[in-house]
Design a protein around this motif. Structure first.
Motif, PDB file in Angstrom:
ATOM      1  N   LEU A 325       0.786  -1.184  -0.097  1.00  0.00           N
ATOM      2  CA  LEU A 325       0.141   0.131  -0.212  1.00  0.00           C
ATOM      3  C   LEU A 325       0.805   1.299  -0.173  1.00  0.00           C
ATOM      4  N   VAL A 326       0.525   2.226  -0.872  1.00  0.00           N
ATOM      5  CA  VAL A 326       1.300   3.338  -1.001  1.00  0.00           C
ATOM      6  C   VAL A 326       0.246   4.665  -1.066  1.00  0.00           C
ATOM      7  N   ASP A 327       0.422   5.661  -0.786  1.00  0.00           N
ATOM      8  CA  ASP A 327      -0.093   6.897  -0.964  1.00  0.00           C
ATOM      9  C   ASP A 327      -0.676   7.101  -2.228  1.00  0.00           C
ATOM     10  N   ALA A 328      -1.849   7.330  -2.563  1.00  0.00           N
ATOM     11  CA  ALA A 328      -2.198   7.471  -3.912  1.00  0.00           C
ATOM     12  C   ALA A 328      -2.179   8.738  -4.557  1.00  0.00           C
ATOM     13  N   PRO A 329      -1.595   9.301  -5.540  1.00  0.00           N
ATOM     14  CA  PRO A 329      -1.352  10.577  -6.009  1.00  0.00           C
ATOM     15  C   PRO A 329      -2.677  11.208  -6.661  1.00  0.00           C
ATOM     16  N   SER A 330      -3.789  10.531  -6.637  1.00  0.00           N
ATOM     17  CA  SER A 330      -5.122  11.061  -7.331  1.00  0.00           C
ATOM     18  C   SER A 330      -6.205  10.775  -6.252  1.00  0.00           C
ATOM     19  N   LYS A 331      -7.248  11.017  -6.529  1.00  0.00           N
ATOM     20  CA  LYS A 331      -8.250  10.951  -5.526  1.00  0.00           C
ATOM     21  C   LYS A 331      -8.997   9.730  -5.745  1.00  0.00           C
ATOM     22  N   ASN A 332      -8.658   8.975  -6.568  1.00  0.00           N
ATOM     23  CA  ASN A 332      -9.398   7.564  -7.134  1.00  0.00           C
ATOM     24  C   ASN A 332      -8.430   6.480  -6.779  1.00  0.00           C
ATOM     25  N   PRO A 333      -8.134   5.822  -5.664  1.00  0.00           N
ATOM     26  CA  PRO A 333      -7.004   5.071  -5.490  1.00  0.00           C
ATOM     27  C   PRO A 333      -7.151   3.705  -6.316  1.00  0.00           C
TER      28      PRO A 333
END
Length: 464
Positions: A325-333
């Motif tokens: 799991l990594v931080d999503a760069p957009s609003k839609n993981p």
């Protein structure tokens, strides 16, 4: 009185017949499958039954006998020399049987059957050595010889013929008198006197029917190679699968060395057995212990991984599930899934967030199996959940631990079948602890078993 002749149009896919040609079969919906054939009208049993008279019938060439007096030794299996293939066939190949092996191009069908022919030609039978005839209609004899040298399959009693004419193949059979015949492939063979090109509906059906008759009358087992369509089905009319005795599917990922042989149809055994092979530089080798292959790279347990036991047919296989799991760069993981059910993994992640307080929102999730293994059963849900929780906590699961169970939407852990067999496989490979659904009813095992009824209890059992 001369016999009347009439013509009908019959669907090559489902057998529906019509007095006139139709572009689309009204029974199965296939396009261009109606073929014309002539049939004779005679005063036989059918006409007599219609008129109300008692049908006379024909005198049978061999009378019916009580089933108890039929000799069953003719259906005794003979080992092919390859244990994984014997497992799928049902302890070996039966004399007079026809086996159709299908698979995608390049998966290794020809290499495997050449190895089968080599093993067969190396084994003794009675006072002599078995003889195998390998007929190739797709390659030249020189190409097959080069492959045989690379895989050490050159034997004195292994005969090779590069021929696509079915009549000539029968001539080779009469000369060599083999105890095993391999034809590669049925879609490239051509039967004289039958309309159509090689690989067409009429040709494929005629070639398969002729080879089946040869097997039944001579007692020679025959292995056929079959092409597949883009949908994964055997190319040609569906009648091919009805004519043969066994249908096998040889599958594998181009980017993985693992190959799986599955039974689709088997008149002599079960269809839930799976054979495992590995593609190597010197040919295809059988893998009697696939669980060891999937876990051979494991050292210390890293975070974000969990080991489960999946059932492929009746065979338990240990599989490693990894989650990142990594931080999503957009609003839609993103939810990227490899080797698992792409619909169940997002559901398990949602249950993990809603029922166990492990927040996965706002993070891209990458969940996969390793070693090229594909698992589709719900028993891997708990492994997905614990691997994801391990990745979030950056804390590995305890060593020598296996987990299995289905996760419900309410966060409960549901029971899965064959728990005893799964745990026996984990115990054989040296695992010491197992987290399983509550109420599984384990009979006997030396593993330390922890039964969890909810996802929260399973997380507590592995200290997450």
């Amino acid at each position: 009185m001369a016999k009347k002749v009439r013509s009908v149009h019959e669907c090559s896919e489902c057998g529906y017949s019509s007095p006139k040609w139709l572009g689309r079969c009204p029974e199965c919906g296939s396009w261009g499958s109606m073929e014309e054939r002539t049939v004779g009208e005679s005063g036989g049993a059918a006409r007599a039954a219609v008129s109300g008279a008692a049908p006379a019938g024909l005198t049978p060439t061999s009378p019916a006998v009580p089933i108890g007096k039929i000799v069953a030794s003719q259906a005794t299996s003979i080992s092919t020399g390859i244990g994984e293939l014997d497992r799928v066939l049902g302890n070996g190949i039966v004399p007079g049987s026809v086996v159709l092996m299908a698979g995608e191009p390049g998966v290794g069908k020809s290499t495997l059957l050449l190895e089968v022919a080599s093993r067969w030609a190396s084994m003794k039978e009675g006072d002599g050595t078995r003889t195998a005839l390998y007929v190739t209609a797709e390659e030249s004899a020189g190409q097959v010889r080069l492959r045989a040298e690379r895989t050490a399959a050159v034997k004195d009693t292994l005969y090779l013929a590069a021929e696509s004419n079915l009549d000539v193949v029968f001539g080779h059979v009469n000369q060599v008198k083999p105890s095993l015949l391999i034809v590669d492939s049925v879609q490239t063979m051509h039967a004289a006197g039958v309309e159509g090109v090689a690989g067409g509906v009429a040709q494929s059906r005629a070639v398969t029917a002729a080879l089946t008759t040869l097997a039944k009358t001579s007692g020679i087992p025959i292995l056929l190679v079959g092409h597949v369509t883009k949908d994964g089905n055997v190319a040609g009319p569906r009648v091919l699968e009805h004519l043969v005795d066994v249908v096998l599917n040889f599958e594998g990922d181009r980017h993985s060395s693992l190959r799986m042989l599955r039974g689709i149809k088997n008149r002599f055994g079960a269809t839930d057995e799976v054979g495992c092979f590995e593609q190597q530089s010197d040919g295809i080798k059988e893998v009697p212990d696939p669980s060891g292959l999937f876990l051979s790279h494991r050292g210390s347990t890293p975070d974000g991984t969990a080991v489960t036991v999946a059932m492929d047919g009746v065979r338990p296989l240990l599989a490693e599930v990894q989650s990142l799991l990594v931080d999503a760069p957009s609003k839609n993981p993103r939810r990227v899934v490899t080797g698992l059910d792409a619909n169940r993994v997002p559901m398990v992640l949602a249950v993990l967030s809603a029922r166990a307080g492990r927040q996965t929102q706002g993070k891209d999730a990458y969940v996969a199996t390793v070693g090229g293994m594909k698992v589709g059963e719900p028993a891997t849900d708990l492994a997905v959940a614990l691997a994801t929780a391990s990745a979030l906590a950056k804390k590995p699961l305890p060593d020598k631990t296996v987990v299995l169970g289905e996760v419900g939407l309410a966060g409960e852990i549901r029971r899965v079948p064959n728990v005893d067999r799964r745990l026996a496989e984990a115990e054989r490979l040296g695992y010491e602890k197992a987290v399983i659904p509550g109420g599984s009813g384990i009979k006997q095992t030396s593993l330390r078993v922890i039964e969890a009824s909810t996802l929260a209890e399973a997380l507590a059992a592995v200290s997450l």
